[in-house]
Scaffold this motif. Structure first.
Motif, short mmCIF file in Angstrom:
data_model
loop_
_atom_site.label_atom_id
_atom_site.label_comp_id
_atom_site.label_asym_id
_atom_site.label_seq_id
_atom_site.Cartn_x
_atom_site.Cartn_y
_atom_site.Cartn_z
N VAL A 1 0.84 -1.21 0.00
CA VAL A 1 0.00 0.00 0.00
C VAL A 1 0.87 1.25 0.00
O VAL A 1 0.59 2.21 -0.71
CB VAL A 1 -0.94 -0.02 1.22
CG1 VAL A 1 -1.61 1.33 1.40
CG2 VAL A 1 -1.99 -1.10 1.06
N LEU A 2 1.96 1.21 0.78
CA LEU A 2 2.89 2.35 0.81
C LEU A 2 3.44 2.63 -0.58
O LEU A 2 3.51 3.78 -1.02
CB LEU A 2 4.05 2.04 1.76
CG LEU A 2 3.86 2.33 3.25
CD1 LEU A 2 5.00 1.74 4.05
CD2 LEU A 2 3.78 3.81 3.50
N PHE B 1 0.68 4.00 -3.01
CA PHE B 1 0.33 5.39 -2.71
C PHE B 1 1.47 6.34 -3.06
O PHE B 1 1.25 7.48 -3.47
CB PHE B 1 -0.04 5.54 -1.23
CG PHE B 1 -1.50 5.30 -0.96
CD1 PHE B 1 -2.07 4.07 -1.20
CD2 PHE B 1 -2.31 6.32 -0.49
CE1 PHE B 1 -3.42 3.85 -0.97
CE2 PHE B 1 -3.66 6.11 -0.26
CZ PHE B 1 -4.22 4.87 -0.50
N VAL C 1 3.84 5.81 -5.49
CA VAL C 1 3.98 5.87 -6.95
C VAL C 1 2.89 6.73 -7.57
O VAL C 1 3.13 7.51 -8.48
CB VAL C 1 3.97 4.45 -7.55
CG1 VAL C 1 3.82 4.49 -9.06
CG2 VAL C 1 5.23 3.70 -7.16
N LEU C 2 1.68 6.59 -7.07
CA LEU C 2 0.56 7.36 -7.61
C LEU C 2 0.47 8.76 -7.02
O LEU C 2 -0.44 9.51 -7.36
CB LEU C 2 -0.76 6.61 -7.35
CG LEU C 2 -0.91 5.24 -8.00
CD1 LEU C 2 -2.27 4.65 -7.71
CD2 LEU C 2 -0.71 5.33 -9.51
N HIS C 3 1.42 9.10 -6.14
CA HIS C 3 1.44 10.41 -5.50
C HIS C 3 0.15 10.70 -4.74
O HIS C 3 -0.28 11.85 -4.65
CB HIS C 3 1.69 11.53 -6.54
CG HIS C 3 3.04 11.47 -7.16
ND1 HIS C 3 4.18 11.91 -6.53
CD2 HIS C 3 3.44 10.99 -8.36
CE1 HIS C 3 5.23 11.71 -7.33
NE2 HIS C 3 4.81 11.16 -8.43
N LEU C 4 -0.45 9.67 -4.22
CA LEU C 4 -1.66 9.86 -3.44
C LEU C 4 -1.34 10.34 -2.03
O LEU C 4 -2.18 10.94 -1.36
CB LEU C 4 -2.46 8.55 -3.36
CG LEU C 4 -3.06 8.09 -4.69
CD1 LEU C 4 -3.66 6.71 -4.56
CD2 LEU C 4 -4.12 9.08 -5.17
N TYR C 5 -0.12 10.01 -1.58
CA TYR C 5 0.32 10.46 -0.26
C TYR C 5 1.82 10.61 -0.30
O TYR C 5 2.52 9.76 -0.83
CB TYR C 5 -0.09 9.46 0.82
CG TYR C 5 -0.07 10.04 2.21
CD1 TYR C 5 1.07 9.97 2.99
CD2 TYR C 5 -1.19 10.65 2.74
CE1 TYR C 5 1.08 10.51 4.27
CE2 TYR C 5 -1.19 11.19 4.01
CZ TYR C 5 -0.04 11.12 4.78
OH TYR C 5 -0.04 11.66 6.03
N THR C 6 2.34 11.71 0.23
CA THR C 6 3.79 11.90 0.28
C THR C 6 4.23 11.66 1.71
O THR C 6 3.87 12.39 2.61
CB THR C 6 4.17 13.32 -0.17
OG1 THR C 6 3.22 14.26 0.34
CG2 THR C 6 4.19 13.43 -1.68
N PHE C 7 5.00 10.60 1.87
CA PHE C 7 5.33 10.12 3.21
C PHE C 7 6.53 10.83 3.83
O PHE C 7 6.67 10.83 5.05
CB PHE C 7 5.59 8.61 3.17
CG PHE C 7 4.38 7.81 2.80
CD1 PHE C 7 4.16 7.41 1.50
CD2 PHE C 7 3.45 7.47 3.76
CE1 PHE C 7 3.04 6.68 1.15
CE2 PHE C 7 2.33 6.73 3.43
CZ PHE C 7 2.12 6.34 2.12
N GLN D 1 8.47 16.94 -5.50
CA GLN D 1 7.29 17.59 -6.08
C GLN D 1 7.64 19.02 -6.47
O GLN D 1 7.27 19.50 -7.55
CB GLN D 1 6.17 17.58 -5.03
CG GLN D 1 4.89 18.27 -5.47
CD GLN D 1 3.86 18.31 -4.36
OE1 GLN D 1 4.04 17.74 -3.29
NE2 GLN D 1 2.79 19.01 -4.59
N ALA E 1 9.77 19.16 -9.61
CA ALA E 1 8.98 18.94 -10.83
C ALA E 1 8.23 20.20 -11.20
O ALA E 1 8.18 20.58 -12.37
CB ALA E 1 8.01 17.78 -10.62
N GLU E 2 7.66 20.89 -10.24
CA GLU E 2 6.90 22.11 -10.53
C GLU E 2 7.82 23.23 -11.01
O GLU E 2 7.43 24.04 -11.83
CB GLU E 2 6.14 22.55 -9.29
CG GLU E 2 4.97 21.63 -8.95
CD GLU E 2 4.12 22.17 -7.81
OE1 GLU E 2 3.40 21.37 -7.21
OE2 GLU E 2 4.20 23.38 -7.55
N LEU F 1 -3.69 14.56 6.09
CA LEU F 1 -4.45 13.76 5.13
C LEU F 1 -3.77 13.65 3.76
O LEU F 1 -4.20 12.85 2.94
CB LEU F 1 -5.85 14.37 4.95
CG LEU F 1 -6.70 14.38 6.21
CD1 LEU F 1 -8.00 15.13 5.97
CD2 LEU F 1 -7.01 12.97 6.67
N LEU F 2 -2.74 14.44 3.54
CA LEU F 2 -2.09 14.42 2.22
C LEU F 2 -0.59 14.16 2.29
O LEU F 2 0.02 13.84 1.29
CB LEU F 2 -2.32 15.76 1.50
CG LEU F 2 -3.76 16.10 1.17
CD1 LEU F 2 -3.86 17.51 0.62
CD2 LEU F 2 -4.34 15.11 0.18
#
Lengths: 249, 228
Positions: free
Chosen positions: B27-28, B31, B33-39, B47, B50-51, B91-92
């Motif tokens: 799960v880690l 999440f 790889v999909l950038h759903l959560y930055t641990f 991030q 990249a921006e 949460l993010l």
């Protein structure tokens, strides 16, 4: 042996199994009871009296404290902690998906920019008298810059006009972030200016892909192409986009 | 044919723990790889890279932010220096935003810029100078902020002075990186105050000025024609 004595026997065993969960202790107790019952049943069949069979079965099990100490080795605390921490972490991480699932939209936007940028909801809907669909792509670091359309409005004199470039940028990695600070310069006939100095009529998107429109680029009949360049962080890219004068009637 | 009952394997505590740990790890990874959560904060820095479009940068130093869930990172590569503010949202995860970007592709032995960050809680601005240089002779940096002389509102504001000694330096790959700051409070009537231009003077061990540079906020410093 009465049920109370059997229970006391199990209690003395379980007292030594320090790190078993209540569920595990219940299972251990059931297993010990089953062992003693089976042995007692065998002794009954051999002809012993019920009470004596039960007592012999209990003593045959051995010292309860020793049994407990041996069983305790099968229930180390470390694995229990790892198991519970892993479970809690997994639940917490999955719970964050309730709030982070919109980020999957970034990936969808990135894929759409690759396949059909003009259909994206972030793409400009500006219309020009003369338009030509394009597919010019260039790598800028970890991103792809894609020019997908050029537009042209011609002035009344028929010799001058304003061109517009429709382009988008997305990360090479569909799950990655793209730059939202592209340092583009745009111009014709060797005169380049920051793309932001023109009428940047549109700029929209998300971390998956950004869509831009650089409009009102003055052109004349002698300007065959609009040039777009990026020269930052040691990377240089130059793209030439033909102005569709041949489409002008 | 007589069916033999297969003995059910009882899952041991170890097997259960390993199974759950593997699922958690899976799960880690998904999440992440999909950038759903930055641990981690460094994922926030990625991030930001990249921006900003700088490409991968390497950690020079990190500093605590103004709040418990904030950190500032200074990273760099051959062609860029990046300052990232990383903020933790439960949460993010750690979210990174570029706050200072310096294009160093043109080279030079002194590559620096000035930044202004707003501290809303203290109602003040943090004025920062940061960058890198090669000279071993430079032991200190002095920066002075200048205001827009045409604006009546800020004409009377005090100068910003930033002085940095040995504690501001970090050495890496032949470069000496520096990060120094000063705080400028708002005016008495609550207006934000920040310099629009900075002058930086490098100093030797004795505090004597070596060379002077000038630049607008968020732009690269360039040498003043006549070195002092």
């Amino acid at each position: 042996m009465s049920a109370m004595e059997r229970q006391e026997f199990c209690d003395r065993v379980l007292a030594k199994v320090r790190h078993a969960t209540p569920k595990e202790k219940t299972a251990i107790r059931a297993e010990l009871d089953a062992h003693m019952e089976d042995h007692a049943a065998a002794l009954l069949e051999a002809g012993y009296e019920e009470a004596e069979a039960a007592e012999r079965a209990m003593y045959a099990m051995g010292d309860p404290e020793e049994i407990g100490a041996e069983l305790n080795k099968d229930y180390p605390l470390g694995w229990l902690v790892l198991s519970r921490v892993s479970l809690i972490l997994t639940v917490l991480i999955c719970a964050t998906f309730l709030f982070s699932w919109p980020k999957l939209g970034n990936t969808l936007n990135s894929l759409q920019a690759r396949i059909a940028p003009e259909t994206s909801g972030f793409a400009s809907t500006a219309k020009y008298t003369y338009e030509r669909d394009l597919d010019i792509r260039a790598e800028i670091g970890g991103d792809i810059l894609r020019i997908y359309k050029v537009g042209l409005d011609v002035n009344r004199d028929g010799e001058t006009g304003n061109a517009a470039l429709f382009f988008c940028n997305y990360s090479k990695n569909p799950f990655g972030y793209t730059a939202d600070l592209m340092y583009l310069e745009c111009g014709t006939s060797g005169i380049m200016e920051s793309a932001r100095n023109y009428d940047c009529g549109w700029c929209s998107g998300n971390a998956g892909a950004y869509y831009s429109l650089v409009a009102k680029i003055p052109v004349t009949r002698t300007d065959n192409a609009v040039v777009l360049t990026d020269d930052h962080f040691g990377k240089y890219v130059r793209l030439e986009v033909s102005v569709p004068w041949e489409d002008v009637t | 044919m007589k069916k033999t009952k297969r003995k059910k394997n009882i899952e041991t505590r170890k097997h259960k723990a390993l199974r759950r740990a593997l699922i958690c790890l899976g799960v880690l990874v998904i999440f992440s790889v999909l950038h759903l959560y930055t641990f981690t904060p460094m994922q926030g820095v990625r991030q930001s890279e990249a921006e900003a479009g700088t490409g991968q940068t390497y950690l020079i130093r990190h500093m605590g932010g103004e709040k418990w869930n904030e950190r500032d990172y200074m990273t760099a590569n051959e062609n860029a220096i990046l300052i990232t503010r990383v903020t933790f949202y439960p949460l993010l995860g750690w979210s990174g935003r570029p706050f200072g970007i310096l294009d160093c592709a043109d080279g030079g032995d002194f590559q620096a810029t000035s930044l202004v960050w707003r501290n809303y809680d203290d109602k003040a601005n943090r004025c920062i100078i940061c960058g890198r240089l090669r000279s071993r002779e430079v032991m200190g940096i002095r920066a002075e902020g200048h205001w827009d002389e045409e604006s009546e509102k800020i004409r009377t504001l005090p100068e910003v002075t930033i002085s940095g000694g040995p504690e501001i330096w970090t050495e890496k790959d032949g470069w000496r990186y520096f990060f120094a700051e000063s705080t400028v409070p708002d005016t008495e009537n609550g207006e934000m105050a920040y310099p629009t231009e900075m002058t930086v003077t490098t100093l030797d061990k004795a505090g004597n000025p070596l060379r002077q540079y000038k630049g607008s906020t968020y732009e690269r410093f360039i040498p003043v024609d006549e070195p002092q």
